[in-house]
Design a protein around this motif. Structure first.
Motif, mmCIF file in Angstrom:
data_model
loop_
_atom_site.group_PDB
_atom_site.id
_atom_site.type_symbol
_atom_site.label_atom_id
_atom_site.label_comp_id
_atom_site.label_asym_id
_atom_site.label_seq_id
_atom_site.Cartn_x
_atom_site.Cartn_y
_atom_site.Cartn_z
ATOM 1 N N GLU A 136 0.909 -1.020 0.074
ATOM 2 C CA GLU A 136 0.124 -0.139 0.121
ATOM 3 C C GLU A 136 0.963 1.189 0.154
ATOM 4 O O GLU A 136 0.440 2.380 -0.571
ATOM 5 C CB GLU A 136 -0.702 -0.060 1.195
ATOM 6 N N GLN A 137 2.147 1.079 0.572
ATOM 7 C CA GLN A 137 2.865 2.266 0.555
ATOM 8 C C GLN A 137 3.792 2.515 -0.526
ATOM 9 O O GLN A 137 4.001 3.745 -1.163
ATOM 10 C CB GLN A 137 3.847 2.486 2.057
ATOM 11 N N ASP A 205 -9.426 4.673 -4.848
ATOM 12 C CA ASP A 205 -9.718 5.020 -3.475
ATOM 13 C C ASP A 205 -8.714 4.348 -2.521
ATOM 14 O O ASP A 205 -8.504 5.130 -1.365
ATOM 15 C CB ASP A 205 -11.231 4.695 -2.880
ATOM 16 N N THR A 206 -8.588 3.218 -2.725
ATOM 17 C CA THR A 206 -7.647 2.452 -1.812
ATOM 18 C C THR A 206 -6.123 2.673 -1.871
ATOM 19 O O THR A 206 -5.315 2.876 -0.829
ATOM 20 C CB THR A 206 -7.831 1.017 -1.858
ATOM 21 N N TYR A 207 -5.674 3.033 -3.094
ATOM 22 C CA TYR A 207 -4.090 3.025 -3.519
ATOM 23 C C TYR A 207 -3.759 4.363 -3.813
ATOM 24 O O TYR A 207 -2.540 4.703 -3.993
ATOM 25 C CB TYR A 207 -3.702 1.804 -4.276
ATOM 26 N N HIS A 208 -4.648 5.149 -4.326
ATOM 27 C CA HIS A 208 -4.503 6.478 -4.781
ATOM 28 C C HIS A 208 -5.170 7.618 -4.057
ATOM 29 O O HIS A 208 -5.175 8.805 -4.524
ATOM 30 C CB HIS A 208 -4.588 6.581 -6.388
ATOM 31 N N GLU A 209 -5.612 7.400 -3.080
ATOM 32 C CA GLU A 209 -6.500 8.524 -2.217
ATOM 33 C C GLU A 209 -7.477 9.224 -3.089
ATOM 34 O O GLU A 209 -7.770 10.389 -2.507
ATOM 35 C CB GLU A 209 -5.282 9.289 -1.454
ATOM 36 N N LYS A 211 -7.131 10.245 -5.854
ATOM 37 C CA LYS A 211 -6.551 11.647 -6.577
ATOM 38 C C LYS A 211 -5.638 11.111 -7.879
ATOM 39 O O LYS A 211 -4.710 11.643 -8.158
ATOM 40 C CB LYS A 211 -5.744 12.309 -5.924
#
Length: 963
Positions: A136-137, A205-209, A211
């Protein structure tokens, strides 16, 4: 089954006691709970047990147990998960359905718990969740392949990031650091593309906030398209795609004949039989039903825990065959068979009642208590008793027609709530929606109506729907099976025997059948039912004693002799409804009230003598937990029905037809993109669905059926969803709509259509102004219900209205009597008022003269404008008349105390008196009490008493033996 608690793992203590999801991971051969924050995260090297608990409308809890096997899990862990699943089922009372799930080949039911998808991570117990946190990071470019129309099967680790992985059949998602691409294979469907966009939204939504940019690339678009060029550039440039190569994931199990095997000492032995029937299953044994891609394990109620574990091991061995590595099995306990399992049998007769399982569940709960475990929620919860709500605005406008041959005849307002069993009726109800007028067009088939009239009614109603550009909800209803919406629209409803249509009269004449059409001068018995003044019905039944029921009130009449009979189990509300409906059936006629057990000889004589009758309330079809089915059509016009689990509004694809089954009602939802030929078959689709009874729940052929077009969903349909009206108002196909949402981040709203004026099928406007709407509001439980105008007032107001804007709504049930004691109206207004009163009298069919009450003082009025003169006169006159009506109605009983009646002591006026008074009106014994004794006995003055509703008056009189 004898349950030994030493065989149930302590990790399952308290499991399944409330609705929701619970997950355990197998660690060192033991189940370990997974925190809710990690639900949906699975590792390829692990095995999991997933418990889904669902609270049913009946109050019971339903359990589905799945054990999920990662592609890299060990055989030992997989075996442990299988055995522990059986233990969990035992802890829950041995009634759960159990599923074996293989990574990449999960059932749609399982995937529906984790919408839009699950993305298994590499690793197992040792590497654990740290691996996920690193992913995720530190974002890495990943290529996913998506398959599935209702849920998404997502493949990641098996798909290398290379151009050779792409093909024309699937949908691919390329997740880069700054942009997400969706590549749509040319052979993929619009619905699959739309579903894949939900995965894109999840990744965004999960990995790119939330954006990053989103791009859709169509198979076949070359470098000329900017987004396509950027996509192909990541693969080193465009090149023709190869034909899809077959892989392990694409292998399908060849269809084979269904085989039944009996498990004996751990061995699966074939059961020889000409055809599969329920009688082949012995409650003391376990069986395997081999259907190729799936194997069912059926466990008899009297089998031991060890026998059930042996059956599971036998099924595992069966699935190790090379030809079906991805097949799954489903474990079922006797008495709780799934629809899909029962459908495999040529004949299925339910032998075991659910009540037996409740007894077994109680025994399990007792065993758990002895072990000191918490069993709260294990036993069946008491069902919540809720008054059904119509979920429709009842302030709208109503028109009703009777079908005569191939034509329809419009009924006047005073007759449109009177239906006959031998007739077919069509109704159109127009009511205010969120931003436009909404329409409900329905057909009502009487029990004795003929087939020709029913066919004509469907055809005529279909044309009415077409005239509204198919934006009306269409209903098909049968007498005795009407839904709450129907009764709430009509408010007061009378169902008579016989018929008035030409078709019914012809049928009776040709078949020499006695015409039983209701006559006000004959003997007739009505059962009173309903929940209140805005939902009450009088149903004519056979005039015999066996038609009575202690749970209801009845109205019996023969010419002008009228009895009201109150069953011993009837409520005060039932008594009030009987009084109100009596004013509609036999207005201005004195009734003889009777409590059950105090009937007179004359009463029994009218019913042909005494006989036994039931006391239990007539059961109504209860609304069950809804099930959604997708109906798709191949080029050969054959339909394929698929259940959509854990459905939401997003599952309603505009290209398809869906059926929502609530048992008590069936809804057919038709998407805007469905072709016109298929759209016209919506009613037939619904009728075939009811006929085939997919849920095997003994659906009645007369179950209410609603046809709903996308964009015109009524509130009694949308209540089953978390509904967003903006989504249903969008344009384009499913993929285009979802792409706009994913790119924009919000649901775009389309232009709101303006309110339309419904086409009048009678030469009059079907939509009145808001000021004309007088029907009671019952849109939702939170709304205050406002009583509508009385039939008398409606008839009076109609005399002043312009016929082109006349409100055609059905008169609501509140009936007020106009019996003024005296009146001397102003001579200047006698002519106008007399005409109104004539209309009023006609609406009640009353022979007595009705006079206008005297108005002692009238405030001076301003001279109205010429164009508003008639309308304002009507409103002013209507308001004055209704106000005076209420006042006179309250004083009606008070006058009887001023007529100089003789006074008698209370003891002589009682019904059980040893020295009864003679030559008095026995229905009004209380009027012969002195004012002092009246207040002493009733605790109030006569004036206050006669202001009470009739049913309250009767109740007090019963208590004092004056009734």
């Amino acid at each position: 089954m004898a349950v030994s608690m030493k065989n149930v793992d302590s990790a399952f203590q308290g499991a399944g006691q409330k609705a929701g999801l619970e997950i355990w991971r197998i660690e060192n051969f033991c189940p370990v709970p997974v925190p809710s924050s990690s639900h949906g995260k699975f590792f390829t090297g692990d095995s999991y047990i997933i418990l889904k608990t669902t609270a049913l409308k009946s109050g019971a809890l339903r359990h589905d147990i799945h054990y999920w096997l990662g592609k890299d899990t060990s055989q030992d862990e997989a075996g442990t998960a299988a055995i522990k699943t059986v233990e969990l089922d035992a802890a829950l009372g041995s009634r759960a359905v159990q599923y074996r799930e293989i990574q990449g080949h999960e059932t749609e039911k399982f995937l529906s718990y984790f919408k839009p998808c699950i993305i298994p991570q590499q690793g197992g117990v040792s590497s654990g969740f740290k691996h996920t946190e690193i992913n995720e990071q530190e974002h890495t470019t990943r290529l996913f392949v998506c398959r599935g129309k209702h849920v998404v099967h997502l493949f990641y680790h098996q798909v290398p990031f290379a151009r050779s992985s792409l093909n024309h059949d699937d949908i691919f998602i390329l997740d880069t650091k700054s942009k997400i691409f969706q590549f749509n294979g040319s052979n993929s469907s619009i619905q699959e593309r739309a579903k894949a966009l939900e995965v894109v939204q999840h990744l965004k939504d999960t990995y790119h906030e939330g954006k990053c940019e989103v791009a859709a690339v169509e198979d076949g678009k070359l470098m000329a398209d900017a987004e396509a060029g950027e996509f192909w550039g990541l693969f080193g440039g465009f090149a023709p795609l190869p034909r899809k190569a077959a892989s392990e994931d694409d292998k399908k199990v060849e269809p084979s004949s269904t085989k039944l095997l009996c498990v004996v000492k751990g061995q699966a032995l074939p059961v020889e039989a000409d055809s599969l029937t329920r009688d082949l299953l012995d409650t003391n044994k376990c069986y395997l039903l081999d259907c190729g891609i799936e194997v069912y394990i059926w466990m008899g109620r009297n089998t031991s825990l060890e026998e059930r574990k042996n059956a599971t091991s036998a099924a595992e061995e069966l699935l190790r065959e090379p030809a079906r590595p991805h097949a799954h099995f489903i474990r079922i306990i006797e008495g709780f068979e799934t629809v899909s399992f029962r459908s495999k049998f040529n004949k299925w007769t339910q032998k075991t009642e659910v009540a037996v399982s409740e007894d077994g569940r109680g025994k399990v709960a007792a065993l758990l208590r002895r072990q000191g475990l918490n069993v709260k929620g294990l036993t069946k919860a008491a069902p919540a008793r809720e008054e059904p709500q119509p979920y429709i605005d009842c302030t709208g406008n109503l028109q009703v027609w009777r079908v005569n041959g191939k034509e329809k005849t419009l009924l006047p307002p005073s007759e449109q709530s009177k239906f006959y069993s031998g007739d077919c009726h069509i109704f159109q109800y127009t009511y205010p929606g969120e931003d436009k007028e909404e329409y409900l067009i329905g057909t009502w088939f009487g029990k004795k109506s003929i087939e020709e009239d029913r066919t004509a009614a469907i055809s005529l109603a279909g044309k009415m729907v077409e005239s509204l550009k198919s934006q009306a909800v269409q209903a098909r209803l049968y007498e005795g099976k009407e839904p709450i919406q129907f009764f709430s629209i009509f408010q007061s409803f009378l169902a008579y025997k016989g018929g008035l249509s030409s078709g019914y009269k012809k049928f009776v004449a040709e078949n020499t059948i006695a015409d039983e059409t209701y006559s006000k001068d004959g003997v007739a018995l009505f059962r009173v039912q309903g929940s209140g003044p805005e939902n009450m019905q009088a149903i004519q039944v056979e005039p015999v004693a066996s038609s009575l029921n202690s749970s209801y009130c009845y109205i019996l009449h023969s010419a002008d002799t009228v009895f009201t009979w109150f069953g011993s189990l009837a409520t005060s509300v039932d008594q009030e409804l009987a009084e109100r409906l009596l004013d509609l059936i036999k207005p201005n006629v004195q009734t003889k009230p009777l409590k059950e057990g105090t009937e007179t000889e004359q009463f029994w004589s009218l019913l042909g003598g005494k006989s036994e009758y039931p006391s239990q309330k007539i059961g109504k079809e209860q609304e069950s937990d809804p099930h959604l089915y997708s109906c798709t059509f191949s080029k050969g016009r054959k339909s394929v029905v698929t259940e959509v689990f854990n459905f939401t509004q997003d599952d309603l694809m505009t290209e398809d037809i869906f059926v929502l089954d609530c048992c008590s009602d069936i809804f057919v939802w038709v998407g805007q993109q469905v072709d016109s030929k298929t759209r016209l078959q919506a009613l037939n689709i619904g009728e075939k669905f009811i006929e085939q009874d997919f849920l095997i729940q003994n659906l009645s052929r007369e179950t209410p059926l609603f046809i709903i077009m996308e964009g015109s969903e009524p509130p009694f349909f949308t209540r089953f969803f978390n509904w967003d009206s903006a989504k249903s108002a969008m344009h384009g196909n499913s993929f285009q709509r979802k792409l706009a949402i994913v790119r924009g981040g919000v649901t775009p709203t389309s232009d709101k259509p303006k309110r339309r004026v419904a086409p009048s099928h009678s030469g009059r406007s079907a939509v009145p102004e808001k000021s004309q709407r007088s029907r009671s509001m019952s849109f939702s439980p939170e709304h205050v219900r406002v009583r509508g105008r009385s039939p008398a007032f409606t008839a009076l107001a109609a005399n002043f209205e312009n016929p082109n804007t006349r409100n055609l709504s059905t008169p609501p049930p509140v009936v007020r009597k106009l019996y003024p004691k005296s009146g001397s109206p102003d001579s200047a207004t006698v002519a106008a008022k007399s005409a109104a009163i004539a209309t009023l009298s006609a609406s009640f069919d009353r022979p007595k003269e009705v006079m206008i009450p005297k108005v002692s003082k009238v405030s001076p009025e301003k001279k109205p404008k010429p164009e508003a003169d008639a309308k304002e006169s009507m409103i002013a006159m209507s308001n004055r008349i209704e106000t005076l009506t209420i006042q006179e109605d309250a004083k009606e009983g008070e006058a009887e105390d001023e007529e100089g009646l003789s006074i008698f002591p209370f003891d002589r006026l009682k019904t059980a008196s040893t020295d009864p008074v003679t030559d008095i009106d026995v229905t009004k014994r209380e009027t012969y009490l002195s004012s002092v004794e009246f207040k002493e006995k009733f605790g109030m003055t006569k004036e206050a008493f006669y202001k009470l509703p009739k049913w309250k008056q009767n109740r007090l009189k019963m208590a004092l033996q004056l009734f």
